[in-house]
Write an enzyme that holds these catalytic residues in place. Structure first.
Site, PDB file in Angstrom:
ATOM      1  N   ASP A  58      -9.985  12.481   0.585  1.00  0.00           N
ATOM      2  CA  ASP A  58     -10.603  11.185   0.253  1.00  0.00           C
ATOM      3  C   ASP A  58      -9.812  10.051   0.891  1.00  0.00           C
ATOM      4  O   ASP A  58      -8.678   9.780   0.509  1.00  0.00           O
ATOM      5  CB  ASP A  58     -10.591  10.997  -1.272  1.00  0.00           C
ATOM      6  CG  ASP A  58     -11.217   9.672  -1.677  1.00  0.00           C
ATOM      7  OD1 ASP A  58     -12.456   9.624  -1.791  1.00  0.00           O
ATOM      8  OD2 ASP A  58     -10.473   8.680  -1.852  1.00  0.00           O
ATOM      9  N   TYR A  63      -7.369   2.143   3.442  1.00  0.00           N
ATOM     10  CA  TYR A  63      -6.105   2.889   3.447  1.00  0.00           C
ATOM     11  C   TYR A  63      -5.445   2.926   4.828  1.00  0.00           C
ATOM     12  O   TYR A  63      -4.293   3.349   4.948  1.00  0.00           O
ATOM     13  CB  TYR A  63      -6.304   4.338   2.943  1.00  0.00           C
ATOM     14  CG  TYR A  63      -7.005   4.484   1.622  1.00  0.00           C
ATOM     15  CD1 TYR A  63      -7.211   3.391   0.773  1.00  0.00           C
ATOM     16  CD2 TYR A  63      -7.489   5.722   1.198  1.00  0.00           C
ATOM     17  CE1 TYR A  63      -7.881   3.532  -0.434  1.00  0.00           C
ATOM     18  CE2 TYR A  63      -8.148   5.871  -0.015  1.00  0.00           C
ATOM     19  CZ  TYR A  63      -8.350   4.773  -0.817  1.00  0.00           C
ATOM     20  OH  TYR A  63      -9.022   4.930  -2.015  1.00  0.00           O
ATOM     21  N   LYS A  88     -14.881   5.070   2.802  1.00  0.00           N
ATOM     22  CA  LYS A  88     -15.497   3.975   2.036  1.00  0.00           C
ATOM     23  C   LYS A  88     -15.475   2.701   2.854  1.00  0.00           C
ATOM     24  O   LYS A  88     -14.526   2.467   3.613  1.00  0.00           O
ATOM     25  CB  LYS A  88     -14.724   3.728   0.729  1.00  0.00           C
ATOM     26  CG  LYS A  88     -14.272   4.986   0.009  1.00  0.00           C
ATOM     27  CD  LYS A  88     -13.511   4.704  -1.266  1.00  0.00           C
ATOM     28  CE  LYS A  88     -12.918   5.987  -1.839  1.00  0.00           C
ATOM     29  NZ  LYS A  88     -11.611   6.364  -1.263  1.00  0.00           N
ATOM     30  N   HIS A 121     -17.095   0.638  -1.630  1.00  0.00           N
ATOM     31  CA  HIS A 121     -15.811   0.764  -2.339  1.00  0.00           C
ATOM     32  C   HIS A 121     -15.812   0.022  -3.677  1.00  0.00           C
ATOM     33  O   HIS A 121     -15.316   0.545  -4.680  1.00  0.00           O
ATOM     34  CB  HIS A 121     -14.692   0.252  -1.424  1.00  0.00           C
ATOM     35  CG  HIS A 121     -13.363   0.874  -1.665  1.00  0.00           C
ATOM     36  ND1 HIS A 121     -12.469   1.158  -0.672  1.00  0.00           N
ATOM     37  CD2 HIS A 121     -12.750   1.292  -2.808  1.00  0.00           C
ATOM     38  CE1 HIS A 121     -11.378   1.713  -1.173  1.00  0.00           C
ATOM     39  NE2 HIS A 121     -11.523   1.793  -2.473  1.00  0.00           N
TER      40      HIS A 121
HETATM   41  N1  LIG Z   1     -12.225   4.206  -5.130  1.00  0.00           N
HETATM   42  C1  LIG Z   1     -11.182   3.493  -5.481  1.00  0.00           C
HETATM   43  O1  LIG Z   1     -11.258   2.293  -5.758  1.00  0.00           O
HETATM   44  C2  LIG Z   1      -9.842   4.169  -5.537  1.00  0.00           C
HETATM   45  C3  LIG Z   1      -8.744   3.498  -6.086  1.00  0.00           C
HETATM   46  C4  LIG Z   1      -7.516   4.152  -6.140  1.00  0.00           C
HETATM   47  C5  LIG Z   1      -7.404   5.459  -5.661  1.00  0.00           C
HETATM   48  N2  LIG Z   1      -8.480   6.069  -5.098  1.00  0.00           N
HETATM   49  C6  LIG Z   1      -8.381   7.455  -4.574  1.00  0.00           C
HETATM   50  O2  LIG Z   1      -7.833   8.289  -5.593  1.00  0.00           O
HETATM   51  C7  LIG Z   1      -6.682   8.944  -5.086  1.00  0.00           C
HETATM   52  C8  LIG Z   1      -5.686   9.229  -6.202  1.00  0.00           C
HETATM   53  O3  LIG Z   1      -5.258   8.033  -6.812  1.00  0.00           O
HETATM   54  P1  LIG Z   1      -3.801   7.386  -6.575  1.00  0.00           P
HETATM   55  O4  LIG Z   1      -3.325   7.760  -5.225  1.00  0.00           O
HETATM   56  O5  LIG Z   1      -3.897   5.937  -6.885  1.00  0.00           O
HETATM   57  O6  LIG Z   1      -2.879   7.982  -7.685  1.00  0.00           O
HETATM   58  P2  LIG Z   1      -2.705   9.352  -8.519  1.00  0.00           P
HETATM   59  O7  LIG Z   1      -3.298  10.494  -7.798  1.00  0.00           O
HETATM   60  O8  LIG Z   1      -3.126   9.027  -9.897  1.00  0.00           O
HETATM   61  O9  LIG Z   1      -1.128   9.475  -8.524  1.00  0.00           O
HETATM   62  C9  LIG Z   1      -0.391   9.571  -7.327  1.00  0.00           C
HETATM   63  C10 LIG Z   1       1.061   9.276  -7.647  1.00  0.00           C
HETATM   64  O10 LIG Z   1       1.571  10.267  -8.552  1.00  0.00           O
HETATM   65  C11 LIG Z   1       2.620  11.000  -7.939  1.00  0.00           C
HETATM   66  N3  LIG Z   1       2.346  12.412  -8.253  1.00  0.00           N
HETATM   67  C12 LIG Z   1       1.386  13.199  -7.713  1.00  0.00           C
HETATM   68  N4  LIG Z   1       1.390  14.417  -8.278  1.00  0.00           N
HETATM   69  C13 LIG Z   1       2.381  14.404  -9.192  1.00  0.00           C
HETATM   70  C14 LIG Z   1       2.884  15.388 -10.077  1.00  0.00           C
HETATM   71  N5  LIG Z   1       2.351  16.604 -10.130  1.00  0.00           N
HETATM   72  N6  LIG Z   1       3.927  15.055 -10.882  1.00  0.00           N
HETATM   73  C15 LIG Z   1       4.471  13.811 -10.834  1.00  0.00           C
HETATM   74  N7  LIG Z   1       4.032  12.836 -10.005  1.00  0.00           N
HETATM   75  C16 LIG Z   1       2.991  13.135  -9.189  1.00  0.00           C
HETATM   76  C17 LIG Z   1       2.545  10.701  -6.463  1.00  0.00           C
HETATM   77  O11 LIG Z   1       3.826  10.683  -5.862  1.00  0.00           O
HETATM   78  P3  LIG Z   1       4.143  11.572  -4.533  1.00  0.00           P
HETATM   79  O12 LIG Z   1       3.116  11.245  -3.512  1.00  0.00           O
HETATM   80  O13 LIG Z   1       5.523  11.103  -4.170  1.00  0.00           O
HETATM   81  O14 LIG Z   1       4.114  12.999  -4.995  1.00  0.00           O
HETATM   82  C18 LIG Z   1       1.959   9.289  -6.446  1.00  0.00           C
HETATM   83  O15 LIG Z   1       2.970   8.334  -6.659  1.00  0.00           O
HETATM   84  C19 LIG Z   1      -6.169   7.977  -4.014  1.00  0.00           C
HETATM   85  O16 LIG Z   1      -5.217   8.561  -3.167  1.00  0.00           O
HETATM   86  C20 LIG Z   1      -7.452   7.578  -3.373  1.00  0.00           C
HETATM   87  O17 LIG Z   1      -7.900   8.591  -2.479  1.00  0.00           O
HETATM   88  C21 LIG Z   1      -9.699   5.459  -5.040  1.00  0.00           C
END
Ligand SMILES: NC(=O)c1ccc[n+]([C@@H]2O[C@H](COP(=O)([O-])OP(=O)(O)OC[C@H]3O[C@@H](n4cnc5c(N)ncnc54)[C@H](OP(=O)(O)O)[C@@H]3O)[C@@H](O)[C@H]2O)c1
Length: 286
Positions: A58, A63, A88, A121
């Protein structure tokens, strides 16, 4: 439609797809790449994830790593049709009526013939219907396999359903045990729109040390992160956790060999506190 039961291997679970309302299969679990350093890091991490069994990535124009994702898809050695790529269109392009141009720019950066899922988005008031019609055109041309929205509330989706031909296949929203949005979830389910959870770990927040989630995990030999992913899937929602670390890429997807009980699910339902990590779709300023 929920992911229930167990799969023999992580790889089987990662390849498992949910059928969207247009018949296209979308993997239940994919890799998010928000806030990766650059294209090189994104390509490295996406290649590693694909090698470990992930089949869905995704990204978004925001990004600034679509080139990295496209390179990983092309260089992975996995057939294009076995991978699922989401991107997006970003808000300023929606506001400036640049959706068509922005899509072409994304496709040029991705270097792919088609994208599997393409999303608006955020809901930009006054621009939703015309933007959606632009996506419909690319969908009908076969350059997008499924079109969807992100961060859209009931009233935004109603606009599309009333004025447009093709209903959204997906609504990607912030969703985790602290923000369960039951009304929006029921609305999307009733309209055949699949929810996909962004920031399942609240971007790496305190939810990862929640005592209830930790305690439930301990019963299965799983971490709170794995309980969150499994809970999301068992509620019928797809998800895209992000990590750049090898061990977490595996950990976050090692959720197909256990099943949360009804009692676990009830306990997690009680964790709802309407707490967001990201912006509120009713009140954002970007
Ligand atoms: N549509 C939208 O508006 C929108 C908004 C936000 C995000 N997104 C999408 O959703 C995806 C996921 O959301 P996100 O990136 O905001 O955050 P997330 O997946 O909720 O969390 C990622 C964070 O948690 C850490 N992490 C990952 N696995 C872990 C584990 N098993 N134990 C401890 N820490 C862990 C990662 O660090 P490390 O990388 O150092 O492991 C990173 O700092 C995004 O990458 C994006 O593709 C979409």
């Amino acid at each position: 439609m929920n992911v229930k039961g167990t799969f023999a291997t992580r790889e089987l679970g990662l390849a498992q797809r949910v059928r969207l309302n247009n018949g296209v299969g979308m993997p239940w679990l994919g890799l998010g790449v928000f806030r990766m350093e650059n294209d090189a890091e994104t390509e490295r991490v996406a290649l590693e994830a694909i090698a470990s069994g992930y089949r869905s990535i995704d990204t978004a124009a925001l990004y600034e790593n679509e080139r990295g994702v496209g390179a990983a898809v092309r260089n992975s050695g996995v057939a294009r049709e076995d991978l699922f790529v989401t991107s997006k269109v970003w808000n300023p392009d929606i506001r400036a009526d640049r959706v068509e141009a922005a899509f072409e720019e994304s496709m040029e950066r991705l270097g792919l013939d088609y994208v599997d899922l393409y999303l608006l988005h955020w809901p930009i008031e006054g621009k939703i219907v015309q933007s959606w019609k632009a996506l419909e055109k690319f969908y009908q041309d076969g350059r997008i396999r499924a079109i969807g929205v992100s961060n859209h509330l009931e009233r935004h989706i109603e606009e599309i359903l009333t004025a447009c031909e093709i209903p959204p296949a997906v609504n990607q929203i912030e969703y985790h045990p602290y923000l369960q949005s039951p009304v929006l979830k029921a609305f999307c389910e009733a309209k055949g729109i699949r929810l996909e959870a962004w920031s399942p770990f609240m971007h790496g927040g305190a939810i990862l040390t929640d005592p209830i989630l930790t305690e439930i995990g301990a019963m299965y030999g799983k971490t709170a992160a794995q309980v969150i992913v499994r809970w999301i899937l068992q509620t019928g929602v797809a998800t895209i956790p992000k990590s750049v670390r090898s061990e977490r890429i595996v950990e976050n997807s090692d959720v197909f060999d256990f099943e949360l009980s009804d009692q676990d699910m009830s306990k997690i339902a009680l964790l709802e506190r309407k707490e967001r990590w990201g912006a509120d779709p009713d009140n954002f300023d970007f």
